[in-house]
Structure formats: C-alpha cells, structure tokens
Design a protein around this motif. Sequence first.
Motif, PDB file in Angstrom:
ATOM      1  N   SER A 101      44.216  42.048  40.575  1.00 57.45           N
ATOM      2  CA  SER A 101      44.758  42.408  41.884  1.00 57.45           C
ATOM      3  C   SER A 101      46.094  43.099  41.666  1.00 57.45           C
ATOM      4  CB  SER A 101      44.955  41.147  42.734  1.00 57.45           C
ATOM      5  OG  SER A 101      45.737  41.429  43.864  1.00 57.45           O
ATOM      6  N   MET A 102      46.360  44.121  42.416  1.00 57.45           N
ATOM      7  CA  MET A 102      47.614  44.868  42.282  1.00 57.45           C
ATOM      8  C   MET A 102      48.574  44.587  43.435  1.00 57.45           C
ATOM      9  SD  MET A 102      47.141  46.395  39.448  1.00 57.45           S
ATOM     10  CE  MET A 102      45.893  47.071  38.356  1.00 57.45           C
ATOM     11  N   ASP A 103      48.185  43.699  44.330  1.00 58.62           N
ATOM     12  CA  ASP A 103      48.947  43.468  45.549  1.00 58.62           C
ATOM     13  C   ASP A 103      49.696  42.146  45.476  1.00 58.62           C
ATOM     14  OD1 ASP A 103      49.968  43.232  48.066  1.00 58.62           O
ATOM     15  OD2 ASP A 103      48.044  43.143  49.111  1.00 58.62           O
ATOM     16  N   ASP A 104      51.022  42.201  45.541  1.00 64.66           N
ATOM     17  CA  ASP A 104      51.834  40.990  45.490  1.00 64.66           C
ATOM     18  C   ASP A 104      51.484  40.017  46.612  1.00 64.66           C
ATOM     19  OD1 ASP A 104      53.292  41.428  43.245  1.00 64.66           O
ATOM     20  OD2 ASP A 104      54.995  42.342  44.253  1.00 64.66           O
ATOM     21  N   GLN A 105      51.051  40.551  47.740  1.00 64.08           N
ATOM     22  CA  GLN A 105      50.807  39.713  48.906  1.00 64.08           C
ATOM     23  C   GLN A 105      49.377  39.158  48.956  1.00 64.08           C
ATOM     24  OE1 GLN A 105      53.534  39.105  50.642  1.00 64.08           O
ATOM     25  NE2 GLN A 105      54.587  40.548  49.288  1.00 64.08           N
ATOM     26  N   SER A 106      48.551  39.547  47.984  1.00 60.62           N
ATOM     27  CA  SER A 106      47.143  39.172  48.072  1.00 60.62           C
ATOM     28  C   SER A 106      46.881  37.744  47.606  1.00 60.62           C
ATOM     29  CB  SER A 106      46.297  40.138  47.227  1.00 60.62           C
ATOM     30  OG  SER A 106      46.614  39.987  45.846  1.00 60.62           O
ATOM     31  N   GLN A 131      41.107  33.100  47.287  1.00 66.18           N
ATOM     32  CA  GLN A 131      41.323  33.947  46.109  1.00 66.18           C
ATOM     33  C   GLN A 131      40.335  33.592  44.994  1.00 66.18           C
ATOM     34  OE1 GLN A 131      44.169  32.292  47.490  1.00 66.18           O
ATOM     35  NE2 GLN A 131      44.615  34.072  48.734  1.00 66.18           N
ATOM     36  N   TYR A 163      47.776  37.635  39.241  1.00 62.56           N
ATOM     37  CA  TYR A 163      47.040  38.869  39.491  1.00 62.56           C
ATOM     38  C   TYR A 163      45.642  38.866  38.864  1.00 62.56           C
ATOM     39  CZ  TYR A 163      51.659  40.837  40.625  1.00 62.56           C
ATOM     40  OH  TYR A 163      52.892  41.081  41.178  1.00 62.56           O
ATOM     41  N   LYS A 187      53.730  44.672  35.649  1.00 61.71           N
ATOM     42  CA  LYS A 187      52.411  44.976  36.195  1.00 61.71           C
ATOM     43  C   LYS A 187      51.396  45.069  35.060  1.00 61.71           C
ATOM     44  CE  LYS A 187      53.279  49.968  36.011  1.00 61.71           C
ATOM     45  NZ  LYS A 187      53.341  51.230  36.768  1.00 61.71           N
TER      46      LYS A 187
END
Length: 428
Positions: A326-331, A317, A366, A93
């Motif tokens: 971004s901290m969201d894997d799904q974003s 994106q 990310y 991360k």
Amino acid sequence: MEMNSTINNKWRFCTFASFIGCIILLFCLNQGQERVKLSTLGNIGEPMALHNDSDQHSAANIQLLQPSNTIEYGKEINVEEVVDDGCNIFDGKWVYDPMTSPLYNGSVCPFLSDQVSCQRNGRPDVEYQKWSWEAKGCKIPRLNSTDMLERLRGKRVIIVGDSLNRNQWESLACLLYTAIPSSQAQVHVRSGVYKVFRAKDYNCSVEFYWSPFLVELEVNGEGGRKILRLDKLSASARKWHGADIMVFNTGHWWVHTGKIKAWDLFEYGGKVVEKMEIESAFEIAMKTWAGWVDKNVEKTKTKVFFRSISTEHKGKQWCYNESKPSMDDQSYASTFPHSIVEIAERTVGGMGAAVTYLNITKLSKYRRDAHPTVYTAKQGKVLTPMQQTQPHSYADCSHWCLPGVPDTWNRLLYASLVFDNSRDAFTS
C-alpha cells in the motif's frame, strides 16, 4: 630478364603475404589476450556460489542473488555519504526493485521453517519479494552479507522475543548463510524456543531465545495455573550475558485475550493477583527488562536494540490475496493498542544511548502483501489444499514470508551498525 622479373615478382608477393600474415597473427594473439582478460574479469564479477548440497540452483536464481554478494557497500564505506545525523532510516517508502531484490533465495536455506517458506508452500506469485525500502533524505546501505560477517567476527548476536523475532532470526541466518560455504555453517534448532546459527570461519553466532514477555512465565504455577512474574526475567536471561549485539521485542502476546491468553495470574513484589490493567503489567515488565540492561550490559562493548511492533493486517486491512504494498499513509488504521507502544517507547527513550529503538512499524504497515496468508504451517503442519481454500480460518496475517519484510529489518539493523561505526570514524 623475363625470368628474373618473374622471380622478383614472386619474392615481392611472398614478402607482402608474409607481412600480412604477421599482422593477422599479431591481431589474433592480441584478441586472445583480451579474451583472457575479459574472462578473468567475468569470474571476479560472478555471484558467490550458494551452498546447499541438496539443492540445484538455476542460473536465473543465482544471478538474482548477485547484488547482495558483490561489494557495493562492503567495500571502503564513504563516511560522508552515509553519515547524516538528521536521517531517519525508518521513514521512507517502498520502491519496486527487481534487479536487487530479494537479497537471497529462500530455497538455499535448509533451516527455514515451514511457517514462513511461502514459495515452498505453494505461493504462486513472487512480486512481494522485489520491493526495497528507501529512506527520505539519505541513502541506506544495502545489506552486504560478507561485510556484515566481518563486522560480526568473533561476536555474539542474540535475538530475544516472540515468533516475530524468530522471523527476524531466520532472515538474518539466511542472509549470512548465503555468504559462506555450507561446510562453514552450523545451525542448531531446538523446536521454536532456541535456534543458533554459527559461521565457523568468522567465529560468530546469531542466537534466538523464545521469550514473548521477556519476563518469566511459569506454566505450572499454583494449582496448575500459569503465572506471569512481572519482576523476574525469563530463565533464558542467564544466557544473554556477554553478547555483543542484542535485539529484543515484546508486546504482541500482552494483548492476547480469551483462549490464546498465555497467563492466568500476575505476580509482582511477592503478591499474586488475578486482575491487573495490561498497561500497568506491561510497564512493570518493561522496567524489569530495562533494569537488567542497565545492570548487566557493558555499554562500551554491547549494542542493544529494541524492535518495535510488527504490523498485523487483519479486519479491513486483511492480507489475503494482496499482491503489492500500500502506498497510502491513511489506508492503514492500527488495531494494536497505542498505550502499549507508548509505554515501550517511553521506557526505551528513558534509557538514553543504552538502547536503539528499531522502529519497523511504519515500513511494515504498508506490506499487507508480504504475509504467508494460506501458504504457511499451523501447529507444525503445512496447510492442506482444503485448508488453503478457507483463508478466513487459516490465513496468517501476522508473520512474514521469507525472503521478505524481515530482511529489511535486518538491513536497517546493519545500517545502524554501519552508521554508528562511520560516525565514530568521522568524529575520531
């Protein structure tokens, strides 16, 4: 008697005053020695000077660079601390780390191209520079430029591929340049197709060769048409021989279509064809490259890396006006064809220990905050203020600002070298 008593009292007072004076003098002398000691220690701990005759650097900027030039990981490396065969340095991360990031100041790199010099081109924020990559389950050594130069002493590094690998070359050249006097550095640039950085005292070089397909693209082929020769490496391959570290990439140019598609025809096995499935053409080219590595690389001498796809941020994106990761894997949903990635991974995986897969895709996805967007150059010219107001037409969401994400690619390259050497020491 009274006179003698008075004299005695005066002598007692003088003796006492002298004694007090000696104590005060000794105390002052001792404090002076301590100040000398502290001053000496302060000089040792000061950041290494940055050398660029044309720039004056503020104390704040120099202080920012101190961590990368102090020997935190460049000292005797604790093998037991960094060696972990189960550690995946590419999975982790981003952590906000303004005390140690960025690893250098972009203004000290006179050879940094306009395309990626976001601050010089007017980008108003700097927060995108202050994030550090942390792996899950292990500690990644911070890139120490002086230590890396020592590891590269007497060696050649070649970086071969497209403009994203050129992005990586610029990053690595800047990282090393900040660790030496400018008089000991040589930089030679021939447009965007060939770049070399040399550190004279270390007798080492970092070279970039433009080859977006790795195989040969003949731009004036039959009838003036552009031919992509799938079973023949690019002409620069003759210069790759003998390098000690090789970093390759390809993939991005294979998926170009329409006006930006680079070829008209494919050639394979002596036959020229106009149509071929991109996956088939790409796999043939990857096998051509793998065959060259197997045949020409001395595996006990040379470390070969293949860098994965660098994430673009377009469509939903989009990178414009983003200020933090971004901290969201799904974003993030990749728009890059999975089939191309799969072919590259299968080819590299089939080469065994001969090639290390530098998998920077996840950590890059990310970072849609870290692209140049409108603070870039197109066709060699920095965007005008009017063009900067038209991000949909001009924003660059493919390349990366420097300092920035490619510095982490090079940090992981450095970590791979440290881990390999540490494992050798650990098992020998």
